[in-house]
Design a protein around this motif. Sequence first.
Motif: not given
Lengths: 136, 131
Positions: A68-97
């Motif tokens: 991806v290019v944004n002005g002078l910046r370049k970067g790498i974008k990764l998009t992971f997708s699945d058709k699984g059961p999904g995450i009911p509570d994203i905030k909880l899933a992001l918690t360490d532990g």
Amino acid sequence: MTGTVTKTETLPIKDSSDVVFVRQRVRVWATEMKLSLVDQTKLVTAASELGRNTLEHGGGGQLEISEVVNGLRKGIKLTFSDKGPGIPDIKLALTDGYTSRQGMGLGLGGSKRLMNEFEIQSAPGEGTTVTVIRWK
Amino acid sequence: MERIPILRMGNFLLVTIQVDMHDKLALTLQDDLTSKIADVGAKGVLIDISSLEIVDSFIGRTLANIASMARVLDAQTVVVGMQPAVAITLVELGMSLPGIRTALNVESGMQYLHETVTSDRDSEEYDGDSD
């Protein structure tokens, strides 16, 4: 998640050897962009964590690697997708532990720390898409 | 089946991980090492990860499991040769590998094992235990 996509590659994630291949391809992209060794390592490590999530929790899916290019910046974008059961509570899933299985519970939260941008879209029954960017 | 070789040197087992491990291979290594420690009565395990370009949470957990299982079987584990970029990434990921003894290279790792195993033996003798 701003930036113009200049090229992409799509890889399937169906078994644990695909996760190894994902790591190798992300490494190649990171090397071609001449990311520093530490940034390469962070990107590949995050790809490994997220790829494993796609496989273990999403029941398999795919990864799209993009430059991806944004002005002078370049970067790498990764998009992971699945058709699984999904995450009911994203905030909880992001918690360490937090772990729904026997993992360390560092996958999502840890990957977020390793990346510059992190976005997660998920709903129960509708699968999960995680998009991350590491800017050069 | 694909396996990571385990070398025996006296009381010690040596492993050099030179391939990009998929998860099942890491679990196979964990099982093989644990069995081998019990089979040969190993007192020390040295794992060289200098060829590993990443250590993610799964590999980190496998290393921690190996160290815990070895300890229960009366063996010390030392992980050597972690690349600096890997160390930076691991800590940022949230894994500081508590409970795992590390050394910069194989030489200092071996030295650590020799010292630990020797001092264990000395203290046993001091307590008056005999084999």
